[in-house]
Enzyme design. Structure first.
Site, PDB file in Angstrom:
ATOM      1  N   HIS A  94      -2.088   1.228   7.173  1.00  0.00           N
ATOM      2  CA  HIS A  94      -2.321   0.383   5.680  1.00  0.00           C
ATOM      3  C   HIS A  94      -4.081   1.615   5.688  1.00  0.00           C
ATOM      4  CE1 HIS A  94      -4.282  -2.688   3.823  1.00  0.00           C
ATOM      5  NE2 HIS A  94      -5.523  -2.502   4.142  1.00  0.00           N
ATOM      6  N   GLU A 151      -7.088  -0.405  12.987  1.00  0.00           N
ATOM      7  CA  GLU A 151      -5.803  -0.826  12.818  1.00  0.00           C
ATOM      8  C   GLU A 151      -5.431   0.064  13.948  1.00  0.00           C
ATOM      9  OE1 GLU A 151      -4.636   1.460   9.201  1.00  0.00           O
ATOM     10  OE2 GLU A 151      -2.063   0.415   9.185  1.00  0.00           O
ATOM     11  N   LYS A 174      -2.965   5.706   1.007  1.00  0.00           N
ATOM     12  CA  LYS A 174      -3.933   5.936   0.311  1.00  0.00           C
ATOM     13  C   LYS A 174      -4.634   6.670  -0.143  1.00  0.00           C
ATOM     14  CE  LYS A 174      -3.765   0.576   0.764  1.00  0.00           C
ATOM     15  NZ  LYS A 174      -2.948   0.863   2.479  1.00  0.00           N
ATOM     16  N   PHE A 191      -8.187  -9.561   2.608  1.00  0.00           N
ATOM     17  CA  PHE A 191      -9.000 -10.191   2.823  1.00  0.00           C
ATOM     18  C   PHE A 191      -8.503 -11.419   3.052  1.00  0.00           C
ATOM     19  CE2 PHE A 191     -12.170  -7.521  -0.642  1.00  0.00           C
ATOM     20  CZ  PHE A 191     -11.852  -6.551   1.275  1.00  0.00           C
TER      21      PHE A 191
END
Lengths: 420, 82
Positions: free
Chosen positions: A310, A321, A342, A408
């Site tokens: 992630h 994580e 990302k 979230f």
């Protein structure tokens, strides 16, 4: 324990992202370690605390017919473009029913977004205030509703088995794909178009995320702003786009002689029950999702060779994580290459699980783990084997890759894919 | 200055082209918005609002349902424009 023994496979992929207008150009960008993050040049961005983002590489209006595009929120435009690519990639020559290889009653669509049609909502509110009641578009509601991307993709392929939209912030895209796998396993559908999309580069979400202290403010160096696991990471970079996969029962795919990218093994889910927006710092919730994955599906930690993490580039989330990976995978973490894509794409929120699943599918197919870029000074708490700087080869044989997505609200989703 | 019938049909053709993507030359008085021109009930609201602005005419919601064809709309605008 599967409720049925139906094996699910991936037969098509599609994407439109800050790196490229399709899955091939996106993958090329990922393997090359190219950043899709740029300065926002719009007038409205000038006064914002964050003035960088991952804007889509190919504007949807260049791809979609104008009468269609004007009735779709930007998030649905992305989803439709990616879904069309994936559907064609899977070998379908027309919508279900028109292509006799697939019946509409056996097709589903599960496409999610974290925020929904926020630019339509805010844009039409501007119209109401500035131009009056009469000028508000009659398409506003079908454009802004969060199920609009899923519903429009469902219309596009003639999906009648069910059209769904699970919403779990930045885990939405992954949750959609997990839900789609279950639809096929349970026998509700043979083919499901699944993934995530997001289009939230607008001053209000930009300011709102920035005021949460969640975003990188590295406005002067956009390509270096998203830096998962690096000591200097200071938040995520907001991006837009969509990633879609075609999931299919193995029998259905075999019957029509379809290409098979990989097996979609299953999902592990959990919730933190810790805080509405902060990750649980020990990684307890993420670890639980991993434990569920291995307990509830036919997959073992020893098979895993790659994790598309992630890793949003926030100080807390990246560490939590990694702690969870260590806790559940133990010594197996030693043979697992972890990538934080990302660092290149930025964070597509509800689209992230979609494009990162596409990236993981292609990592297995091409036997390449894409890199994590901008990793210059590794955080002391990060210990796994990170694919830093340049792409690395993945081993031969039957291998498994995981794709993590968290949102979230404390939502944790882990997806497992196995090479064929 | 009031628009002529020809000007109204041409104006509606441009509006329908913008909203539904139908070529202007395919928009004629005998064409049904829904059946021939790919204008669904939501898009019809857009056509009406655009026509109101272009021809300086008010078309109340109750009257919209009677405007089945381009000819219906043209006649309505001819009769009601200032």
């Amino acid at each position: 324990m599967n409720t049925t023994n139906r094996t699910v496979v991936v037969t098509g992929i599609g994407a439109t992202t800050p790196l490229g207008g399709d899955s091939a150009s996106t993958w090329e960008g990922l393997v090359q370690g190219r950043s899709g993050i740029t300065k926002l040049e719009q007038d409205w961005a000038a006064e914002l605390p964050v003035r960088i983002a991952g804007t889509i590489a190919v504007e949807p209006t260049e791809v979609l017919a104008r009468p269609l595009a004007r009735k779709l929120d930007r998030s649905a435009q992305f989803a439709l473009i990616a879904a069309r690519e994936a559907w064609a990639d899977a070998g379908y020559t027309g919508k279900a029913g028109e292509d006799p290889a697939v019946e509409p009653e056996r097709v589903g669509a599960v496409v999610a977004s974290g925020i929904g049609g926020v630019t339509t909502l805010l844009g039409q509110y501007d119209v109401l205030k500035e131009q009056g009641v009469r000028r508000v578009s009659p398409h506003t509601v079908p454009m802004l509703m969060p199920n609009s991307p899923s519903a429009n993709v469902g219309l596009e392929v003639n999906a009648r088995a069910g059209v769904h939209t699970p919403v779990s912030a930045c885990a939405s895209g992954a949750e959609a794909i997990g839900y789609a796998v279950e639809m096929i396993r349970s026998g509700r559908a043979d083919v499901v178009v699944a993934g995530g999309t997001e289009a939230a580069i607008h001053p209000l979400p930009m300011v709102a995320f920035a005021n949460m202290m969640a975003m990188s403010k590295n406005n002067d160096e956009p390509t270096r702003a998203s830096r998962p696991y690096d000591k200097a990471r200071d938040g995520f970079v907001l991006s837009e786009g969509a990633g879609i996969v075609i999931l299919e029962s193995a029998e259905h795919a075999a019957r029509r002689g379809a290409q098979i990218y990989c097996e979609a093994v299953g999902q592990g889910l959990s919730a933190d029950a810790h805080h509405i927006a902060q990750p649980e710092p020990t990684g307890r919730g993420v670890a639980a999702a991993l434990e569920h994955l291995f307990a509830e599906n036919d997959v073992k930690p020893a098979e895993v060779v790659h994790v598309n993490a992630h890793a949003t580039s926030t100080p807390q989330g990246d560490v939590a994580e990694v702690k969870a990976l260590r806790r559940v995978l133990g010594d197996d973490l030693g043979h697992i290459m972890v990538s934080g894509t990302k660092s290149m794409t930025g964070h597509l929120l509800g689209g992230a699980g979609g494009i990162e699943t596409v990236a993981t599918v292609l990592a297995l197919k091409n036997r390449v783990a894409p890199p994590t870029i901008n990793l210059e000074n590794l955080d002391d708490e990060i210990e796994p084997d990170l694919v830093s700087g340049e792409a690395r080869p993945l081993p031969e044989g039957r291998i498994v890759a995981l794709n993590n997505s968290f949102g979230f609200g404390g939502h944790n989703v882990v997806l497992a894919l196995r090479s064929v | 200055m009031a628009a002529t019938q020809e000007e109204i049909v041409a104006g509606l053709a441009e509006i329908v082209n913008e909203i539904a993507g139908i070529p202007v030359e395919d928009v004629a008085t005998d064409k049904s918005f829904t059946d021939d021109l790919d204008v669904d009930s939501l898009s019809m609201v857009e056509v009406v609002v655009a026509a109101e602005e272009r021809f300086d005419v008010k078309i109340p919601d109750d009257d919209v349902k009677n405007l089945k064809t381009v000819g219906d709309a043209t006649d309505y605008i001819l009769k009601h424009q200032d």
